[in-house]
Design a protein around this motif. Structure first.
Motif, PDB file in Angstrom:
ATOM      1  N   VAL A  88      -5.432  31.065 -38.192  1.00 50.66           N
ATOM      2  CA  VAL A  88      -6.198  31.091 -36.937  1.00 50.66           C
ATOM      3  C   VAL A  88      -5.670  30.042 -35.954  1.00 50.66           C
ATOM      4  O   VAL A  88      -5.328  30.359 -34.810  1.00 50.66           O
ATOM      5  CB  VAL A  88      -7.693  30.847 -37.267  1.00 50.66           C
ATOM      6  CG1 VAL A  88      -8.493  30.584 -36.004  1.00 50.66           C
ATOM      7  CG2 VAL A  88      -8.271  32.007 -38.052  1.00 50.66           C
ATOM      8  N   SER A 125      -8.116  43.794 -42.918  1.00 52.78           N
ATOM      9  CA  SER A 125      -8.695  43.276 -41.691  1.00 52.78           C
ATOM     10  C   SER A 125      -9.458  41.987 -42.009  1.00 52.78           C
ATOM     11  O   SER A 125      -9.262  41.388 -43.061  1.00 52.78           O
ATOM     12  CB  SER A 125      -9.609  44.316 -41.035  1.00 52.78           C
ATOM     13  OG  SER A 125      -9.990  43.846 -39.754  1.00 52.78           O
ATOM     14  N   CYS A 127     -12.970  39.178 -41.002  1.00 50.74           N
ATOM     15  CA  CYS A 127     -14.258  38.907 -40.349  1.00 50.74           C
ATOM     16  C   CYS A 127     -14.035  38.279 -38.968  1.00 50.74           C
ATOM     17  O   CYS A 127     -14.955  38.199 -38.153  1.00 50.74           O
ATOM     18  CB  CYS A 127     -15.099  37.977 -41.212  1.00 50.74           C
ATOM     19  SG  CYS A 127     -14.330  36.384 -41.500  1.00 50.74           S
ATOM     20  N   THR A 128     -12.805  37.875 -38.709  1.00 48.24           N
ATOM     21  CA  THR A 128     -12.551  37.294 -37.376  1.00 48.24           C
ATOM     22  C   THR A 128     -12.754  38.345 -36.283  1.00 48.24           C
ATOM     23  O   THR A 128     -12.883  37.988 -35.111  1.00 48.24           O
ATOM     24  CB  THR A 128     -11.101  36.751 -37.285  1.00 48.24           C
ATOM     25  OG1 THR A 128     -10.202  37.672 -37.892  1.00 48.24           O
ATOM     26  CG2 THR A 128     -10.961  35.412 -37.945  1.00 48.24           C
ATOM     27  N   TYR A 151      -4.940  35.666 -33.583  1.00 49.68           N
ATOM     28  CA  TYR A 151      -4.949  36.262 -34.925  1.00 49.68           C
ATOM     29  C   TYR A 151      -6.077  37.287 -35.013  1.00 49.68           C
ATOM     30  O   TYR A 151      -5.857  38.438 -35.395  1.00 49.68           O
ATOM     31  CB  TYR A 151      -5.134  35.198 -36.008  1.00 49.68           C
ATOM     32  CG  TYR A 151      -5.568  35.787 -37.322  1.00 49.68           C
ATOM     33  CD1 TYR A 151      -6.901  35.759 -37.711  1.00 49.68           C
ATOM     34  CD2 TYR A 151      -4.645  36.430 -38.138  1.00 49.68           C
ATOM     35  CE1 TYR A 151      -7.297  36.352 -38.894  1.00 49.68           C
ATOM     36  CE2 TYR A 151      -5.041  37.023 -39.322  1.00 49.68           C
ATOM     37  CZ  TYR A 151      -6.384  36.983 -39.691  1.00 49.68           C
ATOM     38  OH  TYR A 151      -6.771  37.570 -40.853  1.00 49.68           O
ATOM     39  N   TYR A 178     -12.093  41.049 -44.626  1.00 50.25           N
ATOM     40  CA  TYR A 178     -12.280  39.940 -45.567  1.00 50.25           C
ATOM     41  C   TYR A 178     -13.021  38.813 -44.874  1.00 50.25           C
ATOM     42  O   TYR A 178     -12.786  38.548 -43.692  1.00 50.25           O
ATOM     43  CB  TYR A 178     -10.944  39.316 -45.995  1.00 50.25           C
ATOM     44  CG  TYR A 178      -9.887  40.253 -46.430  1.00 50.25           C
ATOM     45  CD1 TYR A 178      -8.565  39.881 -46.319  1.00 50.25           C
ATOM     46  CD2 TYR A 178     -10.174  41.510 -46.948  1.00 50.25           C
ATOM     47  CE1 TYR A 178      -7.557  40.727 -46.713  1.00 50.25           C
ATOM     48  CE2 TYR A 178      -9.174  42.363 -47.340  1.00 50.25           C
ATOM     49  CZ  TYR A 178      -7.862  41.967 -47.228  1.00 50.25           C
ATOM     50  OH  TYR A 178      -6.857  42.804 -47.610  1.00 50.25           O
ATOM     51  N   ASN A 180     -13.706  34.774 -46.311  1.00 51.56           N
ATOM     52  CA  ASN A 180     -12.698  33.736 -46.607  1.00 51.56           C
ATOM     53  C   ASN A 180     -12.233  33.784 -48.059  1.00 51.56           C
ATOM     54  O   ASN A 180     -12.904  33.232 -48.929  1.00 51.56           O
ATOM     55  CB  ASN A 180     -13.266  32.354 -46.261  1.00 51.56           C
ATOM     56  CG  ASN A 180     -13.349  32.164 -44.758  1.00 51.56           C
ATOM     57  OD1 ASN A 180     -13.951  32.956 -44.046  1.00 51.56           O
ATOM     58  ND2 ASN A 180     -12.705  31.114 -44.258  1.00 51.56           N
ATOM     59  N   ASN A 200      -5.669  26.312 -44.234  1.00 50.93           N
ATOM     60  CA  ASN A 200      -6.967  26.782 -44.711  1.00 50.93           C
ATOM     61  C   ASN A 200      -7.686  25.692 -45.513  1.00 50.93           C
ATOM     62  O   ASN A 200      -7.054  24.819 -46.109  1.00 50.93           O
ATOM     63  CB  ASN A 200      -6.791  28.046 -45.562  1.00 50.93           C
ATOM     64  CG  ASN A 200      -6.331  29.242 -44.713  1.00 50.93           C
ATOM     65  OD1 ASN A 200      -5.385  29.916 -45.043  1.00 50.93           O
ATOM     66  ND2 ASN A 200      -7.006  29.490 -43.598  1.00 50.93           N
ATOM     67  N   LEU A 201      -8.997  25.808 -45.551  1.00 52.80           N
ATOM     68  CA  LEU A 201      -9.811  24.737 -46.131  1.00 52.80           C
ATOM     69  C   LEU A 201      -9.502  24.443 -47.595  1.00 52.80           C
ATOM     70  O   LEU A 201      -9.235  23.286 -47.960  1.00 52.80           O
ATOM     71  CB  LEU A 201     -11.303  25.081 -45.990  1.00 52.80           C
ATOM     72  CG  LEU A 201     -12.258  24.042 -46.605  1.00 52.80           C
ATOM     73  CD1 LEU A 201     -12.168  22.708 -45.878  1.00 52.80           C
ATOM     74  CD2 LEU A 201     -13.698  24.559 -46.612  1.00 52.80           C
ATOM     75  N   MET A 216      -7.829  14.585 -45.848  1.00 53.87           N
ATOM     76  CA  MET A 216      -7.986  15.797 -45.033  1.00 53.87           C
ATOM     77  C   MET A 216      -9.057  15.568 -43.970  1.00 53.87           C
ATOM     78  O   MET A 216      -9.859  14.626 -44.073  1.00 53.87           O
ATOM     79  CB  MET A 216      -8.332  17.009 -45.887  1.00 53.87           C
ATOM     80  CG  MET A 216      -9.694  16.970 -46.535  1.00 53.87           C
ATOM     81  SD  MET A 216     -10.132  18.608 -47.166  1.00 53.87           S
ATOM     82  CE  MET A 216     -10.725  19.368 -45.653  1.00 53.87           C
ATOM     83  N   VAL A 218     -12.214  17.072 -41.708  1.00 51.20           N
ATOM     84  CA  VAL A 218     -13.246  18.110 -41.529  1.00 51.20           C
ATOM     85  C   VAL A 218     -13.331  18.322 -40.023  1.00 51.20           C
ATOM     86  O   VAL A 218     -13.640  17.391 -39.265  1.00 51.20           O
ATOM     87  CB  VAL A 218     -14.599  17.636 -42.096  1.00 51.20           C
ATOM     88  CG1 VAL A 218     -15.716  18.605 -41.674  1.00 51.20           C
ATOM     89  CG2 VAL A 218     -14.526  17.541 -43.627  1.00 51.20           C
TER      90      VAL A 218
END
Ligand code: WQD
Length: 340
Positions: A88, A125, A127-128, A151, A178, A180, A200-201, A216, A218
């Motif tokens: 993203v 595809s 959920c974005t 994206y 999808y 995540n 990605n997280l 990292m 947040v």
């Protein structure tokens, strides 16, 4: 044995889906240019399934090379199309890179579906496509809003292209949105392989925990959620993978309600970033070194799925909890370090 072409078969969700397809009696071939994946994923697939999967190292933006795959495999029953760029944040910085790759590859594939009369097409595809929904959880009928990133726009455009194509083509299609995908196969022989710094997280969490990253960030703690961090619907990659096998079988068994059915592939549980971190710390026993930083461009505030249509329509039984997602992701990170 029905032969399935998996595009992006060396990738994270593609490799897990190949394992599930093989375990459910399908023959599989892969096409992956390895621009954002490793061919070594096929070794992991072979160790798990005992099957050596052929990969065509082809850039799907090259029509003639793509067509040649179908010339050599006139018996392809279905295609599952994963191959696309999917970060993203990166797409906000490189829009044309995303539009060119994700759209041209899809158009070339659909041309081959038409020319070689491939009966079934399953599209990866996301959920974005919902953008920032007005209400959650989202169902498949929740109106899609302006995508928050290029994206997400490529996924929205991809869905429209396939819906229009399905109206005139013989092929039946399915769009799988999808949420995540996280975690790894329980064998720790395949998993997520981010190229460079993970966007990605969950890979950011596991790479920080193992010391590959010093800390990292947040991205934001001032969102209107229960703890201020973004809310997402995390779903185990193996549950996502099995849903693809079920989606293909659903088409083969002619259970589809339209020429282009849509399913939400989410767990149905909304989890915040800070809750995901706490769950990881609990299952790994590792205290995570993270800092609260500014929001990230393109991020949706909160989204999670109403997954009832997929659960009922595909007979989809989810087998993995958030703890399983974190423990398998951690086991995979530990295996990567062991194999270094
Ligand atoms: C999740 C949350 C970040 C990294 C992903 C895929 C996309 C699509 C949808 C399938 C956000 C926060 C992240 C970090 C953080 N999936 N975060 N620190 O953006 O929801 O999109 O799922 O098609 O392909 O990219 O997932 O994991 O990037 O972010 O705080 O170091 O974690 O801000 O709130 P996202 P993500």
């Amino acid at each position: 044995m029905a032969k399935i072409l998996v595009t992006g078969g060396c990738g994270y969700i593609g490799s897990h889906t190949i394992v599930d397809l093989i375990e459910n009696g399908f023959e599989v071939i892969s096409v992956d240019d390895n621009s954002s994946s490793s061919i070594k994923s096929l070794d992991g697939i072979e160790k798990i399934t005992g099957k050596k999967v052929k990969n065509y190292t082809v850039d799907l933006k090259e029509f003639e090379a793509t067509k040649n795959i179908f010339e050599e495999n006139k018996d392809i029953t279905g295609i599952i199309h994963f191959a696309a760029y999917k970060a993203v944040g990166e797409s906000v910085d490189k829009p044309l890179f995303y539009y060119e790759n994700n759209m041209f590859s899809l158009i070339n594939l659909l041309k081959c579906v038409e020319e070689y009369k491939v009966p079934y097409f399953v599209f990866s595809s996301s959920c974005t496509v919902y953008g920032n929904p007005d209400s959650i959880p989202v169902t498949e009928n929740t109106p899609t809003k302006k995508a928050e990133s290029p994206y997400g726009a490529t996924k929205q455009m991809g869905e429209v292209m396939i819906q229009d194509f399905s109206k005139v083509a013989e092929a039946n299609s399915i769009l799988l949105r999808y949420f995540n995908p996280v975690g790894a196969h329980k064998s720790a022989l395949i998993g997520e392989l981010p190229i460079g710094r993970p966007m990605n997280l969950v890979p950011a969490i596991t790479q920080t925990a193992i010391g590959k990253l010093p800390k990292m960030m947040v991205y934001g703690s001032d969102y209107p959620t229960r703890d201020g961090s973004c809310l997402r619907d995390y779903i185990h990659v193996c549950d996502i993978a099995h849903a693809h096998t079920l989606a293909l079988q659903y088409l083969i068994d002619k259970k589809n309600e339209t020429k282009c059915d849509v399913f939400n592939l989410g767990s149905g549980n909304g989890i915040t970033v800070l809750e995901a971190i706490k769950t990881f710390e609990k299952v790994s026993g590792v205290k995570l070194n993270y800092e609260i930083g500014p929001r990230r461009g393109g991020d949706v505030v909160a989204i999670y799925a109403n997954n009832e249509y997929a659960v009922k329509g595909l007979n989809w039984v989810l087998k993995n909890s958030l703890e399983d997602m974190m423990s398998t992701a951690w086991a995979w990170e530990l295996k990567l370090k062991e194999n270094q």
